[in-house]
Write a protein that holds these residues in place. Structure first.
Motif, PDB file in Angstrom:
ATOM      1  N   PRO A  93     -70.463  -0.622  44.968  1.00  0.00           N
ATOM      2  CA  PRO A  93     -70.508  -2.012  44.486  1.00  0.00           C
ATOM      3  C   PRO A  93     -69.155  -2.575  44.072  1.00  0.00           C
ATOM      4  O   PRO A  93     -68.917  -3.777  44.240  1.00  0.00           O
ATOM      5  N   ALA A  94     -68.267  -1.742  43.515  1.00  0.00           N
ATOM      6  CA  ALA A  94     -66.990  -2.262  43.005  1.00  0.00           C
ATOM      7  C   ALA A  94     -66.157  -2.918  44.087  1.00  0.00           C
ATOM      8  O   ALA A  94     -65.370  -3.835  43.812  1.00  0.00           O
ATOM      9  N   LYS A  95     -66.312  -2.484  45.313  1.00  0.00           N
ATOM     10  CA  LYS A  95     -65.487  -3.000  46.414  1.00  0.00           C
ATOM     11  C   LYS A  95     -65.596  -4.509  46.538  1.00  0.00           C
ATOM     12  O   LYS A  95     -64.612  -5.192  46.837  1.00  0.00           O
ATOM     13  N   ALA A  96     -66.785  -5.052  46.286  1.00  0.00           N
ATOM     14  CA  ALA A  96     -66.996  -6.503  46.415  1.00  0.00           C
ATOM     15  C   ALA A  96     -66.263  -7.283  45.342  1.00  0.00           C
ATOM     16  O   ALA A  96     -66.071  -8.502  45.479  1.00  0.00           O
ATOM     17  N   GLY A  97     -65.823  -6.607  44.277  1.00  0.00           N
ATOM     18  CA  GLY A  97     -65.156  -7.301  43.185  1.00  0.00           C
ATOM     19  C   GLY A  97     -63.645  -7.262  43.232  1.00  0.00           C
ATOM     20  O   GLY A  97     -62.990  -7.713  42.288  1.00  0.00           O
ATOM     21  N   LEU A  98     -63.073  -6.749  44.324  1.00  0.00           N
ATOM     22  CA  LEU A  98     -61.609  -6.683  44.451  1.00  0.00           C
ATOM     23  C   LEU A  98     -61.086  -8.004  45.000  1.00  0.00           C
ATOM     24  O   LEU A  98     -61.442  -8.418  46.104  1.00  0.00           O
ATOM     25  N   VAL A  99     -60.230  -8.677  44.222  1.00  0.00           N
ATOM     26  CA  VAL A  99     -59.697  -9.984  44.595  1.00  0.00           C
ATOM     27  C   VAL A  99     -58.171  -9.927  44.602  1.00  0.00           C
ATOM     28  O   VAL A  99     -57.559  -9.452  43.642  1.00  0.00           O
ATOM     29  N   TYR A 100     -57.572 -10.397  45.697  1.00  0.00           N
ATOM     30  CA  TYR A 100     -56.115 -10.395  45.833  1.00  0.00           C
ATOM     31  C   TYR A 100     -55.538 -11.793  45.603  1.00  0.00           C
ATOM     32  O   TYR A 100     -56.092 -12.787  46.054  1.00  0.00           O
ATOM     33  N   THR A 101     -54.418 -11.827  44.903  1.00  0.00           N
ATOM     34  CA  THR A 101     -53.685 -13.073  44.681  1.00  0.00           C
ATOM     35  C   THR A 101     -52.198 -12.758  44.729  1.00  0.00           C
ATOM     36  O   THR A 101     -51.726 -11.867  44.009  1.00  0.00           O
ATOM     37  N   GLY A 102     -51.467 -13.451  45.590  1.00  0.00           N
ATOM     38  CA  GLY A 102     -50.031 -13.238  45.664  1.00  0.00           C
ATOM     39  C   GLY A 102     -49.638 -11.843  46.106  1.00  0.00           C
ATOM     40  O   GLY A 102     -48.588 -11.323  45.707  1.00  0.00           O
ATOM     41  N   GLY A 103     -50.478 -11.221  46.931  1.00  0.00           N
ATOM     42  CA  GLY A 103     -50.146  -9.906  47.471  1.00  0.00           C
ATOM     43  C   GLY A 103     -50.591  -8.730  46.619  1.00  0.00           C
ATOM     44  O   GLY A 103     -50.406  -7.578  47.008  1.00  0.00           O
ATOM     45  N   PHE A 104     -51.178  -9.008  45.459  1.00  0.00           N
ATOM     46  CA  PHE A 104     -51.664  -7.933  44.593  1.00  0.00           C
ATOM     47  C   PHE A 104     -53.099  -8.227  44.171  1.00  0.00           C
ATOM     48  O   PHE A 104     -53.495  -9.379  44.019  1.00  0.00           O
ATOM     49  N   GLY A 105     -53.866  -7.153  43.963  1.00  0.00           N
ATOM     50  CA  GLY A 105     -55.273  -7.337  43.669  1.00  0.00           C
ATOM     51  C   GLY A 105     -55.741  -6.599  42.438  1.00  0.00           C
ATOM     52  O   GLY A 105     -55.126  -5.642  41.968  1.00  0.00           O
ATOM     53  N   GLY A 106     -56.854  -7.066  41.919  1.00  0.00           N
ATOM     54  CA  GLY A 106     -57.506  -6.426  40.787  1.00  0.00           C
ATOM     55  C   GLY A 106     -58.992  -6.697  40.853  1.00  0.00           C
ATOM     56  O   GLY A 106     -59.455  -7.522  41.651  1.00  0.00           O
ATOM     57  N   LEU A 107     -59.738  -5.996  40.031  1.00  0.00           N
ATOM     58  CA  LEU A 107     -61.179  -6.184  39.989  1.00  0.00           C
ATOM     59  C   LEU A 107     -61.536  -7.345  39.071  1.00  0.00           C
ATOM     60  O   LEU A 107     -60.902  -7.553  38.039  1.00  0.00           O
ATOM     61  N   THR A 108     -62.551  -8.097  39.448  1.00  0.00           N
ATOM     62  CA  THR A 108     -63.069  -9.126  38.550  1.00  0.00           C
ATOM     63  C   THR A 108     -63.596  -8.448  37.288  1.00  0.00           C
ATOM     64  O   THR A 108     -63.883  -7.244  37.269  1.00  0.00           O
ATOM     65  N   GLU A 109     -63.757  -9.231  36.235  1.00  0.00           N
ATOM     66  CA  GLU A 109     -64.239  -8.652  34.983  1.00  0.00           C
ATOM     67  C   GLU A 109     -65.612  -8.014  35.159  1.00  0.00           C
ATOM     68  O   GLU A 109     -65.872  -6.921  34.647  1.00  0.00           O
ATOM     69  N   ASP A 110     -66.481  -8.674  35.889  1.00  0.00           N
ATOM     70  CA  ASP A 110     -67.823  -8.141  36.088  1.00  0.00           C
ATOM     71  C   ASP A 110     -67.779  -6.816  36.840  1.00  0.00           C
ATOM     72  O   ASP A 110     -68.436  -5.841  36.455  1.00  0.00           O
ATOM     73  N   ALA A 111     -66.997  -6.745  37.918  1.00  0.00           N
ATOM     74  CA  ALA A 111     -66.899  -5.519  38.705  1.00  0.00           C
ATOM     75  C   ALA A 111     -66.243  -4.406  37.900  1.00  0.00           C
ATOM     76  O   ALA A 111     -66.648  -3.243  37.978  1.00  0.00           O
ATOM     77  N   PHE A 112     -65.230  -4.758  37.127  1.00  0.00           N
ATOM     78  CA  PHE A 112     -64.540  -3.744  36.336  1.00  0.00           C
ATOM     79  C   PHE A 112     -65.475  -3.133  35.301  1.00  0.00           C
ATOM     80  O   PHE A 112     -65.597  -1.905  35.194  1.00  0.00           O
ATOM     81  N   LEU A 113     -66.156  -3.983  34.530  1.00  0.00           N
ATOM     82  CA  LEU A 113     -66.989  -3.497  33.430  1.00  0.00           C
ATOM     83  C   LEU A 113     -68.246  -2.791  33.913  1.00  0.00           C
ATOM     84  O   LEU A 113     -68.647  -1.766  33.353  1.00  0.00           O
TER      85      LEU A 113
END
Length: 239
Positions: A114-134
């Motif tokens: 499930p976490a894969k759907a929460g990975l968002v990239y901006t400016g060449g770098f990505g992180g997990l959304t708060e919902d996906a992370f928690l």
């Protein structure tokens, strides 16, 4: 009577969305057991950069060293682990690609976490959304602690997960693997496949992806088992 060789040092490598402090609970326990344990601070900018940071820490040790990696750091230790100081590898819910392998293609053969759907990239770098992370990356972690981890999450370069190793240290070094049964970031079925492929000494922990935080004692015990095996092997003259 054969005496044990000195216990190896332990070098710990963090994965994506994290930093070296994710190993704090394990480090405390390893130190209590009398071992020298240090964590690498990876930039997560490229595989080459992460491997270079790991090699710099390995160079501070005369050896032998147990090299442990969590999550994406399994890729890092698979490459950096060919260092002659490294006597064993410990994978914690970690990637373990073969040399030159397209790991993304391999992972697609297993259920998508499930976490894969929460990975968002901006400016060449990505992180997990708060919902996906928690809920997916830090499932099982105390909610307050999980929010702190989210606040300091390490952002990954857009190319990081697509880069390939040039070596597979697990093919020539003894390996250990801790599978996370309730993992929502890496498929437990994939973890089992990787552990079996490398013929690792394997344990299963009833945890989410962050077993090193929620179950530090079990993770520590696996690392201690690796250090003891390596020490016994060295004491026997490596035969």
């Amino acid at each position: 009577m054969t005496s044990l060789a000195p216990q190896p040092d332990v070098v710990l490598v963090h994965g994506a969305y994290a930093d070296g402090s994710s190993w704090s609970e394990v480090i405390e326990r390893l130190q209590h057991a009398g071992l020298a344990a240090v964590a690498v601070q990876n930039p997560l900018t490229s595989l080459a950069d992460d491997v270079a940071h790991t090699r710099r820490i390995l160079a501070l040790h005369d050896g032998p060293v147990i090299l442990a990696g969590h999550s994406f750091a399994g890729t890092v230790i698979t490459e950096a682990g060919i260092d002659p100081r490294v006597a064993g590898l410990v994978y914690i819910a970690a990637r373990a690609p073969d040399a030159g392998e397209d790991y993304a293609a391999l992972a697609q053969k297993f259920p998508a976490p499930p976490a894969k759907a929460g990975l968002v990239y901006t400016g060449g770098f990505g992180g997990l959304t708060e919902d996906a992370f928690l809920n997916d990356f830090a499932n099982g972690v105390d909610p307050g602690r999980a929010r702190v981890l989210y606040a300091v999450q390490g952002r990954v370069s857009e190319s990081l997960f697509h880069e390939r190793t040039t070596a597979a240290a697990w093919r020539s070094k003894p390996s250990w693997y801790a599978i996370s049964r309730r993992d929502r970031t890496t498929s437990p079925e994939l973890e089992r496949f990787l552990a079996k492929r490398m013929n690792a000494t394997t344990v299963e922990i009833d945890s989410g992806h962050l077993s090193l935080i929620t179950h530090p004692q079990e993770v520590t015990q696996l690392i201690l088992a690796a250090t003891q095996t390596v020490s016994q092997y060295a004491a026997a003259g490596g035969s």
